[in-house]
Design a protein around this motif. Sequence first.
Motif, PDB file in Angstrom:
ATOM      1  N   VAL A  34      42.603  40.494  43.413  1.00  0.00           N
ATOM      2  CA  VAL A  34      42.084  40.207  45.039  1.00  0.00           C
ATOM      3  C   VAL A  34      41.788  41.662  45.730  1.00  0.00           C
ATOM      4  O   VAL A  34      42.637  42.405  45.775  1.00  0.00           O
ATOM      5  CB  VAL A  34      43.274  39.421  45.955  1.00  0.00           C
ATOM      6  CG1 VAL A  34      42.849  38.929  47.359  1.00  0.00           C
ATOM      7  CG2 VAL A  34      43.290  37.911  44.806  1.00  0.00           C
ATOM      8  N   GLY A  35      40.807  41.288  46.518  1.00  0.00           N
ATOM      9  CA  GLY A  35      40.378  42.680  47.449  1.00  0.00           C
ATOM     10  C   GLY A  35      39.292  43.778  46.832  1.00  0.00           C
ATOM     11  O   GLY A  35      38.845  44.421  47.485  1.00  0.00           O
ATOM     12  N   ILE A  36      39.029  43.452  45.645  1.00  0.00           N
ATOM     13  CA  ILE A  36      37.681  44.419  45.012  1.00  0.00           C
ATOM     14  C   ILE A  36      36.644  43.390  44.852  1.00  0.00           C
ATOM     15  O   ILE A  36      36.512  42.645  44.103  1.00  0.00           O
ATOM     16  CB  ILE A  36      37.995  44.943  43.605  1.00  0.00           C
ATOM     17  CG1 ILE A  36      39.622  45.798  43.669  1.00  0.00           C
ATOM     18  CG2 ILE A  36      37.179  45.780  43.149  1.00  0.00           C
ATOM     19  CD1 ILE A  36      39.872  46.609  42.642  1.00  0.00           C
ATOM     20  N   PHE A  99      47.269  51.325  41.345  1.00  0.00           N
ATOM     21  CA  PHE A  99      46.209  51.127  42.525  1.00  0.00           C
ATOM     22  C   PHE A  99      46.572  50.653  43.629  1.00  0.00           C
ATOM     23  O   PHE A  99      47.119  49.160  43.280  1.00  0.00           O
ATOM     24  CB  PHE A  99      44.811  50.705  41.982  1.00  0.00           C
ATOM     25  CG  PHE A  99      43.986  51.760  41.116  1.00  0.00           C
ATOM     26  CD1 PHE A  99      43.333  52.618  41.323  1.00  0.00           C
ATOM     27  CD2 PHE A  99      44.317  51.266  39.690  1.00  0.00           C
ATOM     28  CE1 PHE A  99      42.508  53.609  40.243  1.00  0.00           C
ATOM     29  CE2 PHE A  99      43.525  52.143  38.791  1.00  0.00           C
ATOM     30  CZ  PHE A  99      42.974  53.356  38.998  1.00  0.00           C
ATOM     31  N   GLN A 100      46.515  50.964  44.835  1.00  0.00           N
ATOM     32  CA  GLN A 100      46.593  50.063  46.005  1.00  0.00           C
ATOM     33  C   GLN A 100      45.303  49.685  46.464  1.00  0.00           C
ATOM     34  O   GLN A 100      44.417  50.511  46.896  1.00  0.00           O
ATOM     35  CB  GLN A 100      47.550  51.000  47.289  1.00  0.00           C
ATOM     36  CG  GLN A 100      47.284  50.228  48.615  1.00  0.00           C
ATOM     37  CD  GLN A 100      48.381  49.026  48.597  1.00  0.00           C
ATOM     38  OE1 GLN A 100      49.462  49.225  48.072  1.00  0.00           O
ATOM     39  NE2 GLN A 100      47.870  47.895  48.961  1.00  0.00           N
ATOM     40  N   VAL A 101      45.038  48.573  46.477  1.00  0.00           N
ATOM     41  CA  VAL A 101      43.633  47.833  47.055  1.00  0.00           C
ATOM     42  C   VAL A 101      43.612  47.793  48.427  1.00  0.00           C
ATOM     43  O   VAL A 101      44.413  47.530  49.090  1.00  0.00           O
ATOM     44  CB  VAL A 101      43.595  46.273  46.532  1.00  0.00           C
ATOM     45  CG1 VAL A 101      42.119  45.881  46.808  1.00  0.00           C
ATOM     46  CG2 VAL A 101      43.874  46.313  44.744  1.00  0.00           C
ATOM     47  N   ILE A 102      42.435  48.431  48.988  1.00  0.00           N
ATOM     48  CA  ILE A 102      42.396  48.628  50.390  1.00  0.00           C
ATOM     49  C   ILE A 102      41.647  47.193  50.976  1.00  0.00           C
ATOM     50  O   ILE A 102      42.232  46.825  52.187  1.00  0.00           O
ATOM     51  CB  ILE A 102      41.323  49.709  50.628  1.00  0.00           C
ATOM     52  CG1 ILE A 102      42.006  51.018  50.408  1.00  0.00           C
ATOM     53  CG2 ILE A 102      41.006  49.684  52.373  1.00  0.00           C
ATOM     54  CD1 ILE A 102      43.144  51.417  50.868  1.00  0.00           C
ATOM     55  N   GLY A 103      40.615  46.712  50.291  1.00  0.00           N
ATOM     56  CA  GLY A 103      40.209  45.367  50.800  1.00  0.00           C
ATOM     57  C   GLY A 103      39.371  45.462  52.136  1.00  0.00           C
ATOM     58  O   GLY A 103      39.694  46.849  52.849  1.00  0.00           O
TER      59      GLY A 103
END
Length: 104
Positions: A34-36, A99-103
């Motif tokens: 979620v978020g990519i 990885f921390q997803v920024i979204g």
Amino acid sequence: MTKLVFIEPTGNRHEITATDGQSVMQAATAQGVVGIDAECGGSCMCATCHCLVIDALNSLPEMQSDEADTLEFTAEDMKENSRLTCQVTVTPELDGIVFQVIGR
């Protein structure tokens, strides 16, 4: 297969296995991270696959100028550990990277 870990914008930890040679973005979108969003399909133009590398930053190859330019001009909240996952190729050296997803 290489294990990749994503912390989604909701805080959910999502571990996937990726095939060496594909982009981190391709692996993430194929496995429902979620978020990519990958709006440009991996063309290094939109920054909708922007993530922060939380662990194993030294495992990544150096950022190329086109990725740096896209992050600088497109990404919100760019940091020293920012990367576009469409520009990172999965290799065995990335096993366990977080990885921390920024979204958006």
